[in-house]
Write a protein that holds these residues in place. Structure first.
Motif, PDB file in Angstrom:
ATOM      1  N   ALA A 131       0.658  -1.269   0.079  1.00 34.72           N
ATOM      2  CA  ALA A 131       0.077   0.155   0.003  1.00 34.72           C
ATOM      3  C   ALA A 131       0.714   1.291  -0.025  1.00 34.72           C
ATOM      4  O   ALA A 131       0.544   2.198  -0.584  1.00 34.72           O
ATOM      5  N   GLY A 132       2.016   1.082   0.820  1.00 33.08           N
ATOM      6  CA  GLY A 132       2.881   2.184   0.867  1.00 33.08           C
ATOM      7  C   GLY A 132       3.635   2.680  -0.403  1.00 33.08           C
ATOM      8  O   GLY A 132       4.423   3.613  -0.537  1.00 33.08           O
ATOM      9  N   THR A 133       3.403   1.944  -1.673  1.00 30.71           N
ATOM     10  CA  THR A 133       3.928   2.083  -3.072  1.00 30.71           C
ATOM     11  C   THR A 133       3.183   2.895  -3.729  1.00 30.71           C
ATOM     12  O   THR A 133       3.677   3.240  -4.957  1.00 30.71           O
ATOM     13  N   ALA A 134       1.946   3.296  -3.100  1.00 27.98           N
ATOM     14  CA  ALA A 134       1.093   4.063  -4.290  1.00 27.98           C
ATOM     15  C   ALA A 134       1.590   5.479  -4.451  1.00 27.98           C
ATOM     16  O   ALA A 134       2.333   6.092  -3.498  1.00 27.98           O
ATOM     17  N   PRO A 135       1.089   5.972  -5.327  1.00 31.42           N
ATOM     18  CA  PRO A 135       1.720   7.484  -5.685  1.00 31.42           C
ATOM     19  C   PRO A 135       1.069   8.526  -4.773  1.00 31.42           C
ATOM     20  O   PRO A 135      -0.110   8.053  -4.202  1.00 31.42           O
ATOM     21  N   SER A 136       1.657   9.847  -4.459  1.00 35.63           N
ATOM     22  CA  SER A 136       1.096  10.758  -3.702  1.00 35.63           C
ATOM     23  C   SER A 136       1.459  12.152  -4.198  1.00 35.63           C
ATOM     24  O   SER A 136       2.440  12.145  -4.908  1.00 35.63           O
ATOM     25  N   GLY A 137       0.541  12.852  -3.887  1.00 32.53           N
ATOM     26  CA  GLY A 137       0.955  14.330  -4.341  1.00 32.53           C
ATOM     27  C   GLY A 137       2.019  14.762  -3.773  1.00 32.53           C
ATOM     28  O   GLY A 137       2.416  14.883  -2.524  1.00 32.53           O
ATOM     29  N   ALA A 138       3.244  15.281  -4.561  1.00 38.81           N
ATOM     30  CA  ALA A 138       4.393  15.683  -4.246  1.00 38.81           C
ATOM     31  C   ALA A 138       5.317  14.767  -3.289  1.00 38.81           C
ATOM     32  O   ALA A 138       6.046  15.142  -2.586  1.00 38.81           O
ATOM     33  N   TYR A 219      -0.431  17.606  -0.540  1.00 41.04           N
ATOM     34  CA  TYR A 219      -1.502  17.874  -1.645  1.00 41.04           C
ATOM     35  C   TYR A 219      -2.149  16.583  -2.128  1.00 41.04           C
ATOM     36  O   TYR A 219      -1.720  15.409  -2.006  1.00 41.04           O
ATOM     37  N   TYR A 220      -3.409  16.770  -2.469  1.00 43.33           N
ATOM     38  CA  TYR A 220      -4.182  15.799  -2.731  1.00 43.33           C
ATOM     39  C   TYR A 220      -4.321  14.540  -1.887  1.00 43.33           C
ATOM     40  O   TYR A 220      -4.218  13.374  -2.334  1.00 43.33           O
ATOM     41  N   ASN A 221      -4.401  14.810  -0.450  1.00 44.01           N
ATOM     42  CA  ASN A 221      -3.943  13.696   0.257  1.00 44.01           C
ATOM     43  C   ASN A 221      -5.136  12.833   0.429  1.00 44.01           C
ATOM     44  O   ASN A 221      -4.972  11.511   0.659  1.00 44.01           O
ATOM     45  N   GLU A 222      -6.536  13.320  -0.127  1.00 43.35           N
ATOM     46  CA  GLU A 222      -7.578  12.423  -0.063  1.00 43.35           C
ATOM     47  C   GLU A 222      -7.435  11.225  -1.325  1.00 43.35           C
ATOM     48  O   GLU A 222      -7.686  10.045  -1.008  1.00 43.35           O
ATOM     49  N   ILE A 223      -7.355  11.792  -2.335  1.00 45.77           N
ATOM     50  CA  ILE A 223      -7.070  10.751  -3.458  1.00 45.77           C
ATOM     51  C   ILE A 223      -5.932   9.790  -3.303  1.00 45.77           C
ATOM     52  O   ILE A 223      -5.756   8.509  -3.783  1.00 45.77           O
ATOM     53  N   SER A 224      -4.684  10.687  -2.954  1.00 44.52           N
ATOM     54  CA  SER A 224      -3.547   9.596  -2.407  1.00 44.52           C
ATOM     55  C   SER A 224      -3.900   8.561  -1.711  1.00 44.52           C
ATOM     56  O   SER A 224      -3.435   7.325  -1.840  1.00 44.52           O
ATOM     57  N   VAL A 225      -4.828   8.900  -0.453  1.00 41.97           N
ATOM     58  CA  VAL A 225      -4.837   7.720   0.555  1.00 41.97           C
ATOM     59  C   VAL A 225      -6.003   6.595  -0.247  1.00 41.97           C
ATOM     60  O   VAL A 225      -5.975   5.544   0.015  1.00 41.97           O
ATOM     61  N   ALA A 226      -7.021   7.329  -0.901  1.00 34.90           N
ATOM     62  CA  ALA A 226      -7.705   6.187  -1.793  1.00 34.90           C
ATOM     63  C   ALA A 226      -6.951   5.546  -2.521  1.00 34.90           C
ATOM     64  O   ALA A 226      -7.299   4.186  -2.771  1.00 34.90           O
ATOM     65  N   ILE A 227      -5.979   5.766  -3.468  1.00 34.17           N
ATOM     66  CA  ILE A 227      -5.123   5.164  -4.346  1.00 34.17           C
ATOM     67  C   ILE A 227      -4.419   3.997  -3.401  1.00 34.17           C
ATOM     68  O   ILE A 227      -4.440   2.846  -3.839  1.00 34.17           O
ATOM     69  N   ALA A 228      -3.752   4.475  -2.281  1.00 37.77           N
ATOM     70  CA  ALA A 228      -3.107   3.440  -1.320  1.00 37.77           C
ATOM     71  C   ALA A 228      -4.129   2.530  -0.882  1.00 37.77           C
ATOM     72  O   ALA A 228      -3.721   1.592  -0.617  1.00 37.77           O
TER      73      ALA A 228
END
Length: 297
Positions: A131-138, A219-228
């Protein structure tokens, strides 16, 4: 002529002058307070108060984007860029792997009845690392995964969730919402929270703190966590386990306090994880066909 009559006569005789004075006074009063409001807003924009965990003290940090000491990247600016050369597979293999993965994920189901068989810690570590390999804002990686296996802690979590969910079902949720859940046989009672060998609580970090004590934006913490979370569910399915995507309503603050998480974290998902109970059942439902979810433009 008494005083009152004299006053009325004076106002009537000079009404134009009186009204002009009143208008001038009103305009001056409005401009004065407008300037005060703007000055106050500028001060707020230049200096925000952020509470940090530092012996219970509060510190004020300037929010000045023109300050070079403030403008520090989330990762070092001189981070080197290295060649990226993933395995180049033949297109036939690419096609087969895409089909294999689809067939694997198509078997994924939400399960509400779990075996109590323990899960090795290394398995839990691996799915969380995935899960921690997911992309995230910046590349701010705004997530925290809290893994709970202690039976007492699971019971405490279940108690909080069931207490809040009873209120949700009886008072907070709309009648249509409750009706839509009936085919899934779900109620405010959540025995899987204590039966499942592990609970993974996914917290979203709305921000964090830099080493110099200044606030780091996520940045984009909601979508970043959703992807993770999607990566996490895929990893659970890939290794042969099952999960329930639980989003306990109105439980964030209480569960955050129970698990001693900071105020910058918000609970997004609560996932019971394990093997399905031998008598587990799932609704006989289907998913939308491809032509209803894809548009080739």
């Amino acid at each position: 002529m008494n005083v009152i009559s004299l006053t009325v006569w004076a106002l009537e005789s000079n009404c134009f002058i009186v009204y002009t004075i009143m208008i001038v006074f009103f305009v001056a009063f409005t401009m004065f307070h407008k300037n005060r409001l703007e000055a106050n807003q500028n001060r707020i924009g230049a200096k925000k108060r952020f509470a940090i965990h530092d012996g219970g003290r509060e510190k004020e940090h300037p929010d000045d984007e023109d300050d070079p000491d403030w403008l520090v990247p989330a990762i070092p600016e001189d981070t080197p860029h290295i060649p990226y050369k993933p395995v180049k597979r033949p297109m036939e293999e690419v096609l087969q792997r895409s089909l294999d993965y689809y067939e694997l994920m198509a078997k994924r189901r939400t399960v509400r009845s779990f075996s109590t068989e323990p899960i090795p810690q290394e398995v839990l570590d691996n799915i969380v690392k995935t899960a921690g390999t997911a992309p995230s804002g910046a590349h701010t990686e705004p997530w925290t995964f809290v893994v709970v296996q202690d039976s007492n802690m699971k019971e405490a979590i279940r108690s909080i969730v069931e207490e809040e969910e009873e209120l949700n079902y009886k008072r907070r949720m709309s009648r249509q919402w409750v009706t839509d859940l009936k085919p899934f046989a779900t109620t405010y009672q959540k025995p899987y929270l204590s039966d499942a060998p592990a609970l993974i609580l996914v917290f979203r970090q709305t921000y964090s703190w830099r080493e110099d004590g200044k606030k780091r934006m996520h940045y984009y913490n909601e979508i970043s966590v959703a992807i993770a979370a999607g990566f996490l569910l895929a990893a659970i399915q890939y290794c042969g386990l099952v999960a329930l995507t639980s989003t306990p309503l109105n439980c964030n603050a209480r569960l955050r306090d129970l698990l001693c998480r900071p105020l910058n974290e918000r609970l997004e998902l609560l996932l019971p994880v394990g093997r399905p109970h031998e008598d587990a059942t799932v609704p006989d439902i289907s998913r939308k066909p491809l032509d209803q979810i894809i548009i080739n433009a």
